[in-house]
Design a protein around this motif. Structure first.
Motif, PDB file in Angstrom:
ATOM      1  N   LYS A   1      -6.774   1.972   0.406  1.00  0.00           N
ATOM      2  CA  LYS A   1      -7.306   1.020  -0.569  1.00  0.00           C
ATOM      3  C   LYS A   1      -6.334   0.768  -1.721  1.00  0.00           C
ATOM      4  O   LYS A   1      -6.412  -0.243  -2.400  1.00  0.00           O
ATOM      5  CB  LYS A   1      -8.625   1.536  -1.154  1.00  0.00           C
ATOM      6  CG  LYS A   1      -9.786   1.605  -0.184  1.00  0.00           C
ATOM      7  CD  LYS A   1     -11.036   2.121  -0.895  1.00  0.00           C
ATOM      8  CE  LYS A   1     -12.221   2.220   0.058  1.00  0.00           C
ATOM      9  NZ  LYS A   1     -13.424   2.738  -0.642  1.00  0.00           N
TER      10      LYS A   1
ATOM     11  N   ASN B   1      -8.352   5.710  -5.424  1.00  0.00           N
ATOM     12  CA  ASN B   1      -8.853   5.724  -4.047  1.00  0.00           C
ATOM     13  C   ASN B   1     -10.190   5.007  -3.886  1.00  0.00           C
ATOM     14  O   ASN B   1     -10.564   4.627  -2.781  1.00  0.00           O
ATOM     15  CB  ASN B   1      -8.971   7.171  -3.551  1.00  0.00           C
ATOM     16  CG  ASN B   1      -7.626   7.777  -3.213  1.00  0.00           C
ATOM     17  OD1 ASN B   1      -6.673   7.077  -2.904  1.00  0.00           O
ATOM     18  ND2 ASN B   1      -7.535   9.106  -3.272  1.00  0.00           N
ATOM     19  N   LYS B   2     -10.898   4.817  -4.986  1.00  0.00           N
ATOM     20  CA  LYS B   2     -12.134   4.026  -4.955  1.00  0.00           C
ATOM     21  C   LYS B   2     -11.845   2.533  -4.960  1.00  0.00           C
ATOM     22  O   LYS B   2     -12.730   1.723  -4.718  1.00  0.00           O
ATOM     23  CB  LYS B   2     -13.006   4.380  -6.159  1.00  0.00           C
ATOM     24  CG  LYS B   2     -13.726   5.717  -6.073  1.00  0.00           C
ATOM     25  CD  LYS B   2     -14.415   6.062  -7.389  1.00  0.00           C
ATOM     26  CE  LYS B   2     -15.376   4.952  -7.802  1.00  0.00           C
ATOM     27  NZ  LYS B   2     -16.046   5.295  -9.103  1.00  0.00           N
ATOM     28  N   GLY B   3     -10.585   2.184  -5.256  1.00  0.00           N
ATOM     29  CA  GLY B   3     -10.206   0.775  -5.266  1.00  0.00           C
ATOM     30  C   GLY B   3     -10.100   0.166  -6.647  1.00  0.00           C
ATOM     31  O   GLY B   3      -9.947  -1.050  -6.783  1.00  0.00           O
ATOM     32  N   ASP B   4     -10.163   1.000  -7.714  1.00  0.00           N
ATOM     33  CA  ASP B   4     -10.047   0.480  -9.071  1.00  0.00           C
ATOM     34  C   ASP B   4      -8.640  -0.052  -9.324  1.00  0.00           C
ATOM     35  O   ASP B   4      -7.662   0.410  -8.720  1.00  0.00           O
ATOM     36  CB  ASP B   4     -10.356   1.578 -10.092  1.00  0.00           C
ATOM     37  CG  ASP B   4     -11.829   1.973 -10.089  1.00  0.00           C
ATOM     38  OD1 ASP B   4     -12.604   1.350  -9.338  1.00  0.00           O
ATOM     39  OD2 ASP B   4     -12.190   2.915 -10.822  1.00  0.00           O
TER      40      ASP B   4
ATOM     41  N   SER C   1       0.842  -1.184   0.000  1.00  0.00           N
ATOM     42  CA  SER C   1       0.000   0.000   0.000  1.00  0.00           C
ATOM     43  C   SER C   1       0.876   1.231   0.000  1.00  0.00           C
ATOM     44  O   SER C   1       1.811   1.333   0.776  1.00  0.00           O
ATOM     45  CB  SER C   1      -0.890   0.012   1.250  1.00  0.00           C
ATOM     46  OG  SER C   1      -1.487   1.276   1.425  1.00  0.00           O
TER      47      SER C   1
ATOM     48  N   LYS D   1      -3.186  -0.217  -3.738  1.00  0.00           N
ATOM     49  CA  LYS D   1      -2.088  -1.169  -3.652  1.00  0.00           C
ATOM     50  C   LYS D   1      -1.207  -0.993  -4.884  1.00  0.00           C
ATOM     51  O   LYS D   1      -1.578  -1.378  -5.985  1.00  0.00           O
ATOM     52  CB  LYS D   1      -2.601  -2.612  -3.588  1.00  0.00           C
ATOM     53  CG  LYS D   1      -3.624  -2.859  -2.479  1.00  0.00           C
ATOM     54  CD  LYS D   1      -3.032  -2.657  -1.101  1.00  0.00           C
ATOM     55  CE  LYS D   1      -4.056  -2.939   0.000  1.00  0.00           C
ATOM     56  NZ  LYS D   1      -3.519  -2.657   1.340  1.00  0.00           N
TER      57      LYS D   1
END
Length: 237
Positions: A185, A218-221, A102, A187
């Motif tokens: 979120k 930041n939304k995890g896409d 992360s 990585k």
């Protein structure tokens, strides 16, 4: 500075920056942290090659307090890894004990391979001159802040060595601001961090902060998906 291209992200993401070294101990434990008090996550056998992503200090083992973070996300005592030197062979992990993958707790310093690829992309300019969009630059993409790049501490014309030093001086600022805009979120591996640092280096921290690319990460896409769709929208660097 050059126009940032998706090709650079692809090249950096596809390149393996971690170097592999053989294990010298019969059975060497890889732990969740840099010390013998941390839990064992897996073990390596003698002769097996392990890839080191970063290094940090921890419990001393036979006089060596360096611990290597492997590509498996755990730590082994450097004493049991044949690196060929008595010291660090790659970048130090973050102050929290290394990158978990992360960016929020990741090594904040771009690694040497990343610096080299950014330099290769930017191209070498020994003395200050306008780049393709008219901005005065020198070295490997350093944007002049004062007349004749007076802020640069290295003598002109730069050698490739001093230009690389200047680039290494410049990049941490951009890696730091990039990491500060990303939440837990996200990585990123070393390669992706290097590529996005190069993007930040080209377009500036302010533009990165408000970008759709950062919002999507930041939304995890997925970083590769986001990069393939968002980086072509950037035309200046």
């Amino acid at each position: 500075m050059k126009l940032f291209s998706l090709a650079l992200f692809a090249a950096l993401s596809a390149t393996s920056f971690a170097k592999s070294y053989p294990v010298t101990g019969n059975t060497v434990n890889c732990r969740s942290g840099p010390g013998t008090s941390y839990g064992v996550k897996k073990s390596y056998q003698k002769g097996q090659s392990v890839s080191i992503s970063c290094q940090t200090s921890g419990t001393s083992v036979s006089g060596n307090n360096i611990w290597d973070k492997t590509s498996d996300g755990c730590y082994v005592a450097d004493y049991y890894i044949k690196t060929g030197v008595n010291g660090y062979v790659t970048t130090k992990c973050g102050s929290t004990g290394g990158g978990s993958g992360s960016s929020g707790s990741y090594c904040k310093k771009i690694n040497t391979a990343g610096v080299n690829l950014v330099a290769q992309w930017e191209g070498f300019v020994p003395s200050p001159k306008p780049d393709p969009i008219g901005l005065p630059t020198v070295g490997y993409g350093h944007l002049c802040q004062k007349k004749n790049c007076a802020e640069v501490k290295y003598k002109f014309p730069l050698s490739q060595t001093t230009a690389k030093q200047l680039l290494s001086d410049d990049l941490p600022k951009y890696t730091k601001c990039l990491a500060g805009y990303l939440n837990s979120k996200v990585k990123l591996n070393d390669n992706q961090l290097a590529a996005l640092t190069s993007w930040t280096f080209n377009v500036g921290c302010g533009n990165v902060k408000t970008s759709t690319l950062i919002k999507r990460l930041n939304k995890g896409d997925n970083p590769n998906t986001v990069a393939s769709q968002e980086l072509p929208n950037w035309r200046k660097a």
